[in-house]
Motif scaffolding. Structure first.
Motif, PDB file in Angstrom:
ATOM      1  N   VAL A 120       0.826  -1.204   0.000  1.00  0.00           N
ATOM      2  CA  VAL A 120       0.000   0.000   0.000  1.00  0.00           C
ATOM      3  C   VAL A 120       0.864   1.259   0.000  1.00  0.00           C
ATOM      4  CG1 VAL A 120      -1.787   1.241   1.284  1.00  0.00           C
ATOM      5  CG2 VAL A 120      -1.821  -1.241   1.206  1.00  0.00           C
ATOM      6  N   ALA A 121       2.073   1.152   0.488  1.00  0.00           N
ATOM      7  CA  ALA A 121       2.971   2.308   0.566  1.00  0.00           C
ATOM      8  C   ALA A 121       3.252   2.896  -0.807  1.00  0.00           C
ATOM      9  CB  ALA A 121       4.290   1.914   1.235  1.00  0.00           C
ATOM     10  N   GLU A 122       3.223   2.081  -1.848  1.00  0.00           N
ATOM     11  CA  GLU A 122       3.510   2.574  -3.200  1.00  0.00           C
ATOM     12  C   GLU A 122       2.529   3.677  -3.593  1.00  0.00           C
ATOM     13  OE1 GLU A 122       3.706   0.924  -7.779  1.00  0.00           O
ATOM     14  OE2 GLU A 122       3.989  -0.477  -6.136  1.00  0.00           O
ATOM     15  N   GLU A 123       1.251   3.471  -3.329  1.00  0.00           N
ATOM     16  CA  GLU A 123       0.235   4.483  -3.661  1.00  0.00           C
ATOM     17  C   GLU A 123       0.423   5.741  -2.809  1.00  0.00           C
ATOM     18  OE1 GLU A 123      -2.745   6.454  -5.555  1.00  0.00           O
ATOM     19  OE2 GLU A 123      -1.823   4.566  -6.151  1.00  0.00           O
ATOM     20  N   TYR A 124       0.728   5.553  -1.551  1.00  0.00           N
ATOM     21  CA  TYR A 124       0.959   6.680  -0.641  1.00  0.00           C
ATOM     22  C   TYR A 124       2.121   7.536  -1.150  1.00  0.00           C
ATOM     23  CZ  TYR A 124       2.118   9.062   3.754  1.00  0.00           C
ATOM     24  OH  TYR A 124       2.398   9.995   4.711  1.00  0.00           O
ATOM     25  N   ILE A 125       3.216   6.893  -1.493  1.00  0.00           N
ATOM     26  CA  ILE A 125       4.403   7.609  -1.980  1.00  0.00           C
ATOM     27  C   ILE A 125       4.105   8.273  -3.318  1.00  0.00           C
ATOM     28  CG2 ILE A 125       6.781   7.286  -2.761  1.00  0.00           C
ATOM     29  CD1 ILE A 125       6.899   5.046  -0.519  1.00  0.00           C
ATOM     30  N   LYS A 126       3.336   7.594  -4.166  1.00  0.00           N
ATOM     31  CA  LYS A 126       2.939   8.163  -5.463  1.00  0.00           C
ATOM     32  C   LYS A 126       2.144   9.447  -5.247  1.00  0.00           C
ATOM     33  CE  LYS A 126      -0.347   7.080  -9.027  1.00  0.00           C
ATOM     34  NZ  LYS A 126      -1.218   6.026  -9.561  1.00  0.00           N
ATOM     35  N   GLN A 127       1.217   9.437  -4.287  1.00  0.00           N
ATOM     36  CA  GLN A 127       0.397  10.616  -4.014  1.00  0.00           C
ATOM     37  C   GLN A 127       1.243  11.776  -3.481  1.00  0.00           C
ATOM     38  OE1 GLN A 127      -2.805  11.227  -4.804  1.00  0.00           O
ATOM     39  NE2 GLN A 127      -2.714   9.242  -5.833  1.00  0.00           N
ATOM     40  N   ILE A 128       2.234  11.469  -2.673  1.00  0.00           N
ATOM     41  CA  ILE A 128       3.144  12.520  -2.196  1.00  0.00           C
ATOM     42  C   ILE A 128       3.854  13.163  -3.387  1.00  0.00           C
ATOM     43  CG2 ILE A 128       5.295  12.979  -0.930  1.00  0.00           C
ATOM     44  CD1 ILE A 128       4.371  10.874   1.109  1.00  0.00           C
ATOM     45  N   GLY A 129       4.330  12.338  -4.315  1.00  0.00           N
ATOM     46  CA  GLY A 129       4.998  12.850  -5.512  1.00  0.00           C
ATOM     47  C   GLY A 129       4.081  13.709  -6.363  1.00  0.00           C
ATOM     48  N   ILE A 130       2.852  13.255  -6.558  1.00  0.00           N
ATOM     49  CA  ILE A 130       1.890  14.015  -7.362  1.00  0.00           C
ATOM     50  C   ILE A 130       1.598  15.359  -6.711  1.00  0.00           C
ATOM     51  CG2 ILE A 130      -0.540  14.088  -8.092  1.00  0.00           C
ATOM     52  CD1 ILE A 130      -0.299  11.024  -8.540  1.00  0.00           C
ATOM     53  N   ARG A 131       1.317  15.360  -5.434  1.00  0.00           N
ATOM     54  CA  ARG A 131       0.988  16.613  -4.747  1.00  0.00           C
ATOM     55  C   ARG A 131       2.176  17.567  -4.702  1.00  0.00           C
ATOM     56  NH1 ARG A 131      -2.716  13.169  -2.398  1.00  0.00           N
ATOM     57  NH2 ARG A 131      -4.818  13.986  -2.530  1.00  0.00           N
ATOM     58  N   THR A 132       3.361  17.030  -4.526  1.00  0.00           N
ATOM     59  CA  THR A 132       4.557  17.878  -4.539  1.00  0.00           C
ATOM     60  C   THR A 132       4.762  18.472  -5.922  1.00  0.00           C
ATOM     61  OG1 THR A 132       5.550  16.532  -2.798  1.00  0.00           O
ATOM     62  CG2 THR A 132       7.042  17.936  -4.077  1.00  0.00           C
ATOM     63  N   GLY A 133       4.555  17.673  -6.955  1.00  0.00           N
ATOM     64  CA  GLY A 133       4.663  18.172  -8.327  1.00  0.00           C
ATOM     65  C   GLY A 133       3.653  19.269  -8.613  1.00  0.00           C
ATOM     66  N   GLU A 134       2.419  19.097  -8.143  1.00  0.00           N
ATOM     67  CA  GLU A 134       1.391  20.120  -8.330  1.00  0.00           C
ATOM     68  C   GLU A 134       1.787  21.413  -7.619  1.00  0.00           C
ATOM     69  OE1 GLU A 134      -2.473  17.149  -8.698  1.00  0.00           O
ATOM     70  OE2 GLU A 134      -2.029  18.082  -6.776  1.00  0.00           O
ATOM     71  N   TRP A 135       2.325  21.287  -6.414  1.00  0.00           N
ATOM     72  CA  TRP A 135       2.763  22.465  -5.681  1.00  0.00           C
ATOM     73  C   TRP A 135       3.876  23.188  -6.447  1.00  0.00           C
ATOM     74  CZ3 TRP A 135       7.605  23.693  -3.790  1.00  0.00           C
ATOM     75  CH2 TRP A 135       7.663  24.861  -3.045  1.00  0.00           C
ATOM     76  N   MET A 136       4.824  22.421  -6.966  1.00  0.00           N
ATOM     77  CA  MET A 136       5.936  23.027  -7.702  1.00  0.00           C
ATOM     78  C   MET A 136       5.446  23.718  -8.973  1.00  0.00           C
ATOM     79  SD  MET A 136       8.955  20.225  -7.221  1.00  0.00           S
ATOM     80  CE  MET A 136      10.162  21.165  -8.126  1.00  0.00           C
ATOM     81  N   GLU A 137       4.519  23.087  -9.696  1.00  0.00           N
ATOM     82  CA  GLU A 137       3.967  23.708 -10.900  1.00  0.00           C
ATOM     83  C   GLU A 137       3.292  25.027 -10.555  1.00  0.00           C
ATOM     84  OE1 GLU A 137       1.394  20.912 -12.819  1.00  0.00           O
ATOM     85  OE2 GLU A 137       3.061  19.747 -13.611  1.00  0.00           O
TER      86      GLU A 137
END
Length: 58
Positions: A32-49
Motif C-alpha cells: 500500500v505504501a507505493e500508492e501513498y508515496i505516489k500521491q506525495i509525488g503528485i501533490r509535490t509536483g502540483e505544488w511546484m507547478e
C-alpha cells in the motif's frame, strides 16, 4: 552513492532522506505504501507547478 567530506548538499540530503523514508515506509506498511508515496509525488509536483507558474510572478 559515495560522498566525500564536503560534498553533502541540501539536494543530496533531501534526496537521501526521501529515499530512506520511502524504503522504510514500504517495509513497514507493505504494498500500500507505493500508492501513498505516489500521491506525495503528485501533490509535490502540483505544488511546484503552481509555485513556478506565471500566476506567481504577477
Amino acid at each position: 552513492m559515495v560522498l566525500k567530506k564536503g560534498q553533502l548538499t541540501g539536494h543530496v540530503f533531501w534526496s537521501k532522506l526521501i529515499t530512506q523514508y520511502a524504503m522504510i515506509h514500504e517495509k513497514t506498511v507493505g504494498p500500500v505504501a507505493e500508492e501513498y508515496i505516489k500521491q506525495i509525488g503528485i501533490r509535490t509536483g502540483e505544488w511546484m507547478e503552481d509555485f513556478y507558474s506565471d500566476k506567481h510572478e504577477k
